[in-house]
Each structure stands twice: as C-alpha cells, then as structure tokens.
Design a protein around this motif. Structure first.
Motif, PDB file in Angstrom:
ATOM      1  N   LEU A  84      24.413  36.819  44.511  1.00 29.22           N
ATOM      2  CA  LEU A  84      23.559  36.019  43.563  1.00 29.22           C
ATOM      3  C   LEU A  84      21.944  36.244  44.398  1.00 29.22           C
ATOM      4  CD1 LEU A  84      23.626  34.191  40.956  1.00 29.22           C
ATOM      5  CD2 LEU A  84      23.546  32.140  42.422  1.00 29.22           C
ATOM      6  N   VAL A  85      21.266  36.504  43.429  1.00 31.41           N
ATOM      7  CA  VAL A  85      19.711  36.660  43.894  1.00 31.41           C
ATOM      8  C   VAL A  85      18.891  35.887  42.666  1.00 31.41           C
ATOM      9  CG1 VAL A  85      17.851  38.275  44.075  1.00 31.41           C
ATOM     10  CG2 VAL A  85      20.369  38.854  44.750  1.00 31.41           C
ATOM     11  N   VAL A  86      18.043  34.998  43.052  1.00 34.81           N
ATOM     12  CA  VAL A  86      16.994  34.394  42.162  1.00 34.81           C
ATOM     13  C   VAL A  86      15.733  34.407  42.953  1.00 34.81           C
ATOM     14  CG1 VAL A  86      16.330  32.371  41.308  1.00 34.81           C
ATOM     15  CG2 VAL A  86      18.841  32.532  41.563  1.00 34.81           C
ATOM     16  N   ARG A  87      14.950  34.986  41.899  1.00 30.25           N
ATOM     17  CA  ARG A  87      13.441  35.361  42.349  1.00 30.25           C
ATOM     18  C   ARG A  87      12.649  34.419  41.528  1.00 30.25           C
ATOM     19  NH1 ARG A  87      14.685  41.008  42.348  1.00 30.25           N
ATOM     20  NH2 ARG A  87      15.437  41.545  44.505  1.00 30.25           N
ATOM     21  N   LEU A 100      24.733  27.426  36.757  1.00 27.57           N
ATOM     22  CA  LEU A 100      24.717  26.730  35.496  1.00 27.57           C
ATOM     23  C   LEU A 100      24.247  27.862  34.341  1.00 27.57           C
ATOM     24  CD1 LEU A 100      23.784  23.333  36.750  1.00 27.57           C
ATOM     25  CD2 LEU A 100      25.672  23.878  35.554  1.00 27.57           C
ATOM     26  N   GLN A 101      23.692  28.974  34.682  1.00 28.30           N
ATOM     27  CA  GLN A 101      22.965  29.735  34.001  1.00 28.30           C
ATOM     28  C   GLN A 101      21.858  28.970  33.076  1.00 28.30           C
ATOM     29  OE1 GLN A 101      23.906  33.443  33.181  1.00 28.30           O
ATOM     30  NE2 GLN A 101      24.503  32.776  35.271  1.00 28.30           N
ATOM     31  N   LEU A 102      21.415  28.044  33.789  1.00 24.88           N
ATOM     32  CA  LEU A 102      20.145  27.081  33.316  1.00 24.88           C
ATOM     33  C   LEU A 102      18.998  28.225  33.650  1.00 24.88           C
ATOM     34  CD1 LEU A 102      20.852  23.870  34.144  1.00 24.88           C
ATOM     35  CD2 LEU A 102      20.868  24.730  31.684  1.00 24.88           C
ATOM     36  N   ARG A 103      19.033  28.991  34.826  1.00 24.80           N
ATOM     37  CA  ARG A 103      18.173  29.930  35.027  1.00 24.80           C
ATOM     38  C   ARG A 103      18.805  31.453  35.295  1.00 24.80           C
ATOM     39  NH1 ARG A 103      12.990  31.441  37.110  1.00 24.80           N
ATOM     40  NH2 ARG A 103      13.483  33.508  37.907  1.00 24.80           N
ATOM     41  N   ARG A 104      18.554  32.445  34.365  1.00 23.12           N
ATOM     42  CA  ARG A 104      19.334  33.629  34.632  1.00 23.12           C
ATOM     43  C   ARG A 104      18.975  34.145  36.097  1.00 23.12           C
ATOM     44  NH1 ARG A 104      23.424  35.244  30.959  1.00 23.12           N
ATOM     45  NH2 ARG A 104      22.698  34.541  29.012  1.00 23.12           N
ATOM     46  N   PRO A 105      20.076  34.469  36.750  1.00 26.59           N
ATOM     47  CA  PRO A 105      19.655  35.089  38.012  1.00 26.59           C
ATOM     48  C   PRO A 105      19.022  36.700  38.075  1.00 26.59           C
ATOM     49  CG  PRO A 105      22.142  34.986  37.812  1.00 26.59           C
ATOM     50  CD  PRO A 105      21.594  34.307  36.561  1.00 26.59           C
ATOM     51  N   GLU A 106      18.371  37.162  38.845  1.00 29.27           N
ATOM     52  CA  GLU A 106      17.878  38.440  38.759  1.00 29.27           C
ATOM     53  C   GLU A 106      18.681  39.518  39.160  1.00 29.27           C
ATOM     54  OE1 GLU A 106      15.763  35.949  39.513  1.00 29.27           O
ATOM     55  OE2 GLU A 106      14.352  36.549  37.619  1.00 29.27           O
ATOM     56  N   ALA A 107      20.024  39.050  39.976  1.00 28.73           N
ATOM     57  CA  ALA A 107      21.020  39.959  40.436  1.00 28.73           C
ATOM     58  C   ALA A 107      22.321  39.286  40.858  1.00 28.73           C
ATOM     59  CB  ALA A 107      20.554  40.778  41.307  1.00 28.73           C
TER      60      ALA A 107
END
Ligand code: ATP
Length: 226
Positions: A11-14, A52-59
């Motif tokens: 999982l990547v979140v930016r 939770l897909q409240l924020r879509r991850p970048e990857a």
C-alpha cells in the motif's frame, strides 16, 4: 487455510510530495485483532483511510472478503462499505451534534434500506443495549453523554451496518483512563460474539499488548516489525 478477511499488499498513500504510507502489507483474519503501532506521523491513520477506501491509495491492493477494493469503481464499492466501519478517536466528532443518539444509530439502517418502522426502534434499542447503554440514552444529544458513553454510541452506530471489520483509530486515546478498560472490554466482547476483525490503531504499547492478538510496528510509512 481460509481466506483472510482483509489482505493489504504494498500500500502506498501520498499527499503531494509526502509519502505517508510506503509499501505496507499485512493481513487480518475474521475474529482477529491486528494492532498498528508507531509514533505520531508514521502513517497509521493514512493506512486506515486507505483500507476503508475513504482515501484511494496511490498504489497497492486492499482485498476485503475476497474482493479487490482498489479495482472497484465507487458504484460497486458502495454496497461493500457498510461491512467495514470506522471508529475514530474523537467520539463527539463522529456523531452529528444535532441528532439524537437513536437517530444517529437509525441512520445507517435507513440509508441502507434496512429500516422497518415496526421493528426499527427495537433494533436501535437492542444496539444500545449491546454497547451497555440504557435505552433512555437514545433521547439524548451527543453533548449530553460522557466521552465513554459517546464512544459506545458510536460503536452502536457502526454495528448497525452489520460490519465484518472495524477499523478502530485510537478508539480509547481521548477517553479518561478510568473508562478506557470498559470500552476495550466491550470491544473484546463484541468480537467474541460477532467474530469481527479489528484493525486497531494505537500508539500505546501497553494497550496494544493487552488488547491485540498481533501487532505490526510502523515508522516513516513502512512496517518495521511484526
Ligand atoms: N491530509 C493530509 N495532507 C498532507 N499530509 C498529510 C495529510 N494527512 C497526513 N499527512 C502526513 O502524512 C504523514 C502520516 O500521517 P498519519 O496521520 O497517517 O500518521 P499517524 O501515524 O496516524 O499519526 P498520528 O498518530 O499523529 O495520527 C505525516 O507526515 C502527516 O503529516
């Protein structure tokens, strides 16, 4: 081996130039509590929001009950959302200040088309009872409840959706130490009764040791142990 309730891979979140979550992987079985532990800013809440897909991850991938959520458009995600419910740190922040507790608990039933005027009120009373609140608390506004009572009401609202996974983001951190144990015991009882999976975000190692089956440690967006 039966399939994991939740499986998170790479999982990547930016946020712009900031990489908050940098290749996090873990899985969680039904009935299990996995703690995400680590210092402030290490990416715990960002991981929770992406799960939770409240924020879509970048990857990366988030697989829940065998469905690959990251691949789904919002329209297909919507019917799955009730099955993964968040409980946040601020119990007052997750309930509308103007809605009575019984309406806050009834709302997900109504939104999901599961409200029946004949048995709906009894379902709300049952949910209040399940979290240890007397039915009379249903008439109150959130500000008329203590922090611990309000967190219990928030948990009742989450349960109204019949979830399989609760994402608990520091659920007892804002509570008075004297009421923390009561809320943690309630969560443990609910897990035993309902077989819920818990992703339990907590910075307090003593609470993690007491409450979680397993823990992973994060630092600067990465898993460092567990
Ligand atoms: N909406 C946002 N916009 C920009 N940066 C953000 C945003 N949310 C979080 N961040 C940054 O991402 C990183 C991870 O934050 P996150 O809130 O996920 O960590 P955390 O471990 O949950 O921290 P805390 O325990 O303080 O809540 C931090 O550097 C934070 O400043």
């Amino acid at each position: 081996m039966s399939e994991a309730l939740l499986d998170v891979r790479d999982l990547v979140v930016r946020y712009g130039p900031v990489t908050a979550v940098d290749g996090v992987s873990f899985s969680l079985a039904a009935g299990e509590t996995l703690a995400l532990n680590g210092p402030s800013g290490c990416g715990k809440s960002s991981t929770a929001l992406a799960v939770l897909q409240l924020r879509r991850p970048e990857a990366g991938r988030v697989r829940f009950e065998g469905r690959e959520l990251t691949a789904l458009p919002e329209r297909e995600l919507r019917p799955l959302r009730p099955r993964m419910q968040p409980v946040f740190q601020d119990p007052y922040g997750s309930l509308s200040p103007r809605h009575r507790i019984r309406d806050a608990i009834a709302e997900p039933l109504k939104v999901q088309g599961r409200w029946h005027p004949t048995d709906g009120p009894a379902r709300v009373a049952e949910l209040l009872d399940r979290v240890g609140l007397d039915a009379a608390y249903g008439d109150r506004l959130p500000r008329e409840l203590s922090g611990g009572q309000c967190q219990r009401a928030g948990i009742a609202r989450a349960l109204a959706s019949d979830p399989r996974l609760l994402v608990l983001d520091e659920p007892v951190s804002s509570l008075d130490p004297s009421v923390r144990a009561g809320v943690l015991n309630l969560l443990a009882d609910l897990q035993d009764e309902l077989g819920l999976g818990y992703l339990f975000i907590c910075h307090d190692r003593a609470v993690v040791r007491h409450f979680a089956d397993r823990a992973i440690e994060m630092r600067e967006g990465r898993v460092t142990s567990g």
